[in-house]
Each structure stands twice: as structure tokens, then as C-alpha cells.
Write a protein that holds these residues in place. Sequence first.
Motif, mmCIF file in Angstrom:
data_model
loop_
_atom_site.group_PDB
_atom_site.id
_atom_site.type_symbol
_atom_site.label_atom_id
_atom_site.label_comp_id
_atom_site.label_asym_id
_atom_site.label_seq_id
_atom_site.Cartn_x
_atom_site.Cartn_y
_atom_site.Cartn_z
ATOM 1 N N UNK A 141 -3.159 3.586 -2.819
ATOM 2 C CA UNK A 141 -2.881 2.606 -3.871
ATOM 3 C C UNK A 141 -2.446 1.299 -3.241
ATOM 4 N N UNK A 142 -2.768 0.213 -3.909
ATOM 5 C CA UNK A 142 -2.350 -1.113 -3.442
ATOM 6 C C UNK A 142 -1.901 -1.915 -4.654
ATOM 7 N N UNK A 143 -0.613 -2.153 -4.730
ATOM 8 C CA UNK A 143 -0.059 -2.912 -5.844
ATOM 9 C C UNK A 143 0.104 -4.370 -5.436
ATOM 10 N N UNK A 171 -0.664 -2.178 5.750
ATOM 11 C CA UNK A 171 -1.419 -1.057 6.293
ATOM 12 C C UNK A 171 -0.731 0.267 6.048
ATOM 13 N N UNK A 172 -1.539 1.296 5.871
ATOM 14 C CA UNK A 172 -1.028 2.647 5.710
ATOM 15 C C UNK A 172 -1.870 3.589 6.564
ATOM 16 N N UNK A 198 -7.223 1.137 -6.145
ATOM 17 C CA UNK A 198 -7.118 2.478 -5.580
ATOM 18 C C UNK A 198 -8.312 2.771 -4.673
ATOM 19 N N UNK A 199 -8.096 3.698 -3.771
ATOM 20 C CA UNK A 199 -9.185 4.231 -2.971
ATOM 21 C C UNK A 199 -9.034 5.747 -2.965
ATOM 22 N N UNK A 200 -9.912 6.410 -3.705
ATOM 23 C CA UNK A 200 -9.939 7.872 -3.717
ATOM 24 C C UNK A 200 -10.824 8.330 -2.569
ATOM 25 N N UNK A 201 -10.259 9.106 -1.675
ATOM 26 C CA UNK A 201 -10.979 9.555 -0.486
ATOM 27 C C UNK A 201 -11.110 11.065 -0.529
ATOM 28 N N UNK A 202 -12.337 11.542 -0.632
ATOM 29 C CA UNK A 202 -12.620 12.972 -0.660
ATOM 30 C C UNK A 202 -13.430 13.373 0.574
ATOM 31 N N UNK A 261 0.832 -1.198 0.000
ATOM 32 C CA UNK A 261 0.000 0.000 0.000
ATOM 33 C C UNK A 261 0.865 1.246 0.000
ATOM 34 N N UNK A 262 0.303 2.326 -0.495
ATOM 35 C CA UNK A 262 0.952 3.629 -0.425
ATOM 36 C C UNK A 262 -0.115 4.703 -0.496
#
Length: 117
Positions: free
Chosen positions: A21-23, A110-111, A81-85, A6-7
Motif C-alpha cells: 500500500x502507498x498512502x 521503499x519497502x 495498491x500492488x497485489x502480488x501473487x 508505503x507499507x
Amino acid sequence: QVQLVESGGGLVEAGGSLRLSCAASGSIFSTNAMGWYRRAPGKQRELVATITIGPSTNYNYADSVKGRFTISRDNANNTVYLQMNSLKPEDTAVYYCMRRVRGLVYWGQGTQVTVSS
């Protein structure tokens, strides 16, 4: 074996945005689910958003993030991906990437996401 990295976590003010992001790498063929969970201090890990792959592709979100978070995937790069707004202080948690491959569930390290008020 499957590896998830994750990043994208960090510190942001309330109302701000982050993209996680999770590769994935390794033996990830036959993936049938991927997504994000989180664990806030003193609480159990909870689902944030998932993509389930079957006869159809289904997207599932926790009620607390609907309309603010968006999960997506890049199949070519094996990344989710997780876009968090519109982040809120209550979104503060460690966010974990998950992938289910041939019945086995794998987790990232975890991040940390911290939202200041």
C-alpha cells in the motif's frame, strides 16, 4: 509538498502473496501518474506497474509481473495498491511507490519484499 508512505512488505515463501500500500498526502491534486518501481540487489531501479491518468486511464506492467501482480487505487483514500501473487525469489527487491504531480515525481521511502525459495 507530497508525502508517500508505503507499507505491506515482508518475507514470504515462493508462491505466496503480499499486498503493498502507498498512502499519499499533501498537495496531490493534478496527479497524472502513480505506481510502483523496484530495485533488486546489484540492479537498477525498474518499473513494476503504473497507472497513468489522462483522457483515459492506462495500466502498464513489466513483462516479468504480468498475470501475477495487479495495481489498483482508492481515490477516496489517496492510496495505491500492488497485489502480488505467485511471488518468485527474483521478485525480491525494495519496492518504491511513485506519484507524478504537476510534472514532479515523488518517491516513497521503499519497502523490502523478500521471497524465499
